[in-house]
Design a protein around this motif. Structure first.
Motif, mmCIF file in Angstrom:
data_model
loop_
_atom_site.group_PDB
_atom_site.id
_atom_site.type_symbol
_atom_site.label_atom_id
_atom_site.label_comp_id
_atom_site.label_asym_id
_atom_site.label_seq_id
_atom_site.Cartn_x
_atom_site.Cartn_y
_atom_site.Cartn_z
ATOM 1 N N ALA A 1 40.588 44.840 40.116
ATOM 2 C CA ALA A 1 41.196 44.971 38.785
ATOM 3 C C ALA A 1 42.716 44.891 38.837
ATOM 4 C CB ALA A 1 40.781 46.285 38.145
ATOM 5 N N LEU A 2 43.311 45.290 39.959
ATOM 6 C CA LEU A 2 44.776 45.366 40.027
ATOM 7 C C LEU A 2 45.451 44.020 39.729
ATOM 8 C CD1 LEU A 2 45.263 47.815 43.032
ATOM 9 C CD2 LEU A 2 45.817 48.234 40.638
ATOM 10 N N LEU B 1 45.595 43.206 36.170
ATOM 11 C CA LEU B 1 46.541 44.030 35.418
ATOM 12 C C LEU B 1 47.988 43.734 35.805
ATOM 13 C CD1 LEU B 1 44.508 47.344 35.559
ATOM 14 C CD2 LEU B 1 45.119 46.106 33.494
ATOM 15 N N ILE C 1 38.447 48.613 41.912
ATOM 16 C CA ILE C 1 39.858 48.896 41.611
ATOM 17 C C ILE C 1 40.742 47.805 42.208
ATOM 18 C CG2 ILE C 1 41.755 50.501 42.019
ATOM 19 C CD1 ILE C 1 39.512 52.707 42.105
ATOM 20 N N PHE D 1 49.288 43.635 38.976
ATOM 21 C CA PHE D 1 49.814 44.267 40.184
ATOM 22 C C PHE D 1 49.416 43.442 41.405
ATOM 23 C CE2 PHE D 1 49.178 47.917 37.304
ATOM 24 C CZ PHE D 1 50.484 48.346 37.235
ATOM 25 N N SER D 2 50.362 43.167 42.258
ATOM 26 C CA SER D 2 50.038 42.492 43.511
ATOM 27 C C SER D 2 50.478 43.395 44.659
ATOM 28 C CB SER D 2 50.766 41.149 43.581
ATOM 29 O OG SER D 2 52.155 41.375 43.483
ATOM 30 N N GLY D 3 50.138 42.990 45.872
ATOM 31 C CA GLY D 3 50.643 43.718 47.032
ATOM 32 C C GLY D 3 49.725 44.802 47.539
ATOM 33 N N VAL D 4 48.524 44.947 46.927
ATOM 34 C CA VAL D 4 47.570 45.931 47.442
ATOM 35 C C VAL D 4 46.390 45.168 48.022
ATOM 36 C CG1 VAL D 4 46.015 47.824 46.862
ATOM 37 C CG2 VAL D 4 48.265 47.693 45.797
ATOM 38 N N SER D 5 46.132 45.339 49.309
ATOM 39 C CA SER D 5 45.083 44.556 49.950
ATOM 40 C C SER D 5 43.733 45.249 49.910
ATOM 41 C CB SER D 5 45.468 44.243 51.396
ATOM 42 O OG SER D 5 45.752 45.429 52.092
ATOM 43 N N ALA D 6 43.698 46.573 49.832
ATOM 44 C CA ALA D 6 42.417 47.275 49.809
ATOM 45 C C ALA D 6 42.604 48.647 49.179
ATOM 46 C CB ALA D 6 41.862 47.423 51.232
ATOM 47 N N VAL D 7 41.531 49.108 48.541
ATOM 48 C CA VAL D 7 41.530 50.447 47.940
ATOM 49 C C VAL D 7 40.232 51.127 48.347
ATOM 50 C CG1 VAL D 7 41.575 51.768 45.790
ATOM 51 C CG2 VAL D 7 42.849 49.629 45.940
ATOM 52 N N ARG D 8 40.321 52.382 48.714
ATOM 53 C CA ARG D 8 39.113 53.179 48.911
ATOM 54 C C ARG D 8 39.229 54.452 48.081
ATOM 55 N NH1 ARG D 8 35.680 51.207 52.619
ATOM 56 N NH2 ARG D 8 34.566 53.127 53.097
ATOM 57 N N GLN D 9 38.116 54.812 47.442
ATOM 58 C CA GLN D 9 38.140 56.000 46.586
ATOM 59 C C GLN D 9 37.326 57.109 47.227
ATOM 60 O OE1 GLN D 9 36.968 55.548 42.472
ATOM 61 N NE2 GLN D 9 37.053 57.743 42.123
ATOM 62 N N GLY D 10 37.870 58.308 47.192
ATOM 63 C CA GLY D 10 37.156 59.464 47.705
ATOM 64 C C GLY D 10 37.337 60.655 46.791
ATOM 65 N N ARG E 1 40.691 60.985 45.137
ATOM 66 C CA ARG E 1 41.691 60.572 46.110
ATOM 67 C C ARG E 1 41.543 59.067 46.308
ATOM 68 N NH1 ARG E 1 44.054 62.366 51.291
ATOM 69 N NH2 ARG E 1 43.794 60.694 52.764
ATOM 70 N N PHE E 2 42.642 58.350 46.177
ATOM 71 C CA PHE E 2 42.627 56.905 46.376
ATOM 72 C C PHE E 2 43.510 56.562 47.568
ATOM 73 C CE2 PHE E 2 42.016 57.703 41.867
ATOM 74 C CZ PHE E 2 40.910 56.944 41.576
ATOM 75 N N GLU E 3 42.987 55.735 48.453
ATOM 76 C CA GLU E 3 43.785 55.227 49.568
ATOM 77 C C GLU E 3 44.086 53.756 49.302
ATOM 78 O OE1 GLU E 3 41.890 58.081 53.105
ATOM 79 O OE2 GLU E 3 41.763 55.894 53.257
ATOM 80 N N LEU E 4 45.346 53.434 49.156
ATOM 81 C CA LEU E 4 45.763 52.051 48.878
ATOM 82 C C LEU E 4 46.426 51.474 50.122
ATOM 83 C CD1 LEU E 4 45.563 53.426 46.019
ATOM 84 C CD2 LEU E 4 47.347 51.849 45.289
ATOM 85 N N GLU E 5 45.900 50.335 50.566
ATOM 86 C CA GLU E 5 46.532 49.612 51.672
ATOM 87 C C GLU E 5 47.495 48.599 51.079
ATOM 88 O OE1 GLU E 5 45.852 50.169 54.871
ATOM 89 O OE2 GLU E 5 44.074 51.440 54.638
ATOM 90 N N LEU E 6 48.780 48.754 51.372
ATOM 91 C CA LEU E 6 49.772 47.814 50.861
ATOM 92 C C LEU E 6 49.951 46.654 51.830
ATOM 93 C CD1 LEU E 6 52.547 50.231 49.551
ATOM 94 C CD2 LEU E 6 50.457 49.448 48.434
ATOM 95 N N ASP E 7 50.265 45.467 51.265
ATOM 96 C CA ASP E 7 50.550 44.308 52.122
ATOM 97 C C ASP E 7 51.866 44.512 52.859
ATOM 98 O OD1 ASP E 7 48.277 42.916 51.394
ATOM 99 O OD2 ASP E 7 49.222 42.064 49.618
#
Lengths: 81, 81
Positions: free
Chosen positions: B25-26, B29, B22, B31-40, A42-48
């Motif tokens: 890495a974005l 690759l 992650i 991709f912009s617009g993602v400020s944070a990712v958490r994996q579970g 499961r990935f949680e992505l915070e978008l700007d």
């Protein structure tokens, strides 16, 4: 700012030894009533910005190229309220 | 037969190097617009019976003892329709 969840699971036809190990351990720990377990990510992505159509299209590309191995895994995307 | 989902995520105060990798890495690759990712982790449990209160109480105990390390992880349980 929006939060988008990407769930990645092995495709149903792919063997999941981790899930099988958990399903096998449950009876030994005294739990019954679970016939099968599958483990995924499961990935949680915070978008700007907001989770609009363009952002979700980007998230789909991220899932396809980075988060999931689409040969063996399926993914689903949902916006968390 | 019911399917119950257990989502396990690191607690917010615990560092998540996988998620940071992650997020790092974005941009490389494209991709912009993602400020944070958490994996579970995500577990799909197939129950033999219905997802009634007793079954969900059992699932909660499984999550606490086997699926999550509650020192560093939070979990949430939901029934899939």
């Amino acid at each position: 700012m929006a939060r988008v969840i990407v769930d990645v699971m092995l495709k149903p036809e792919i063997l999941d030894p981790q899930g099988q190990a958990i399903a096998g351990a449950l009876p030994r720990l005294g739990f019954s009533g679970v016939s099968a377990v599958r483990q995924g990510k499961r990935f949680e992505l915070e978008l700007d910005g907001p989770a609009d159509e363009a952002a979700l299209s980007d998230v789909r590309k991220m899932a396809e190229t980075l988060l999931a191995n689409t040969v063996i895994e399926d993914f689903s995307i949902k916006v968390e309220e």
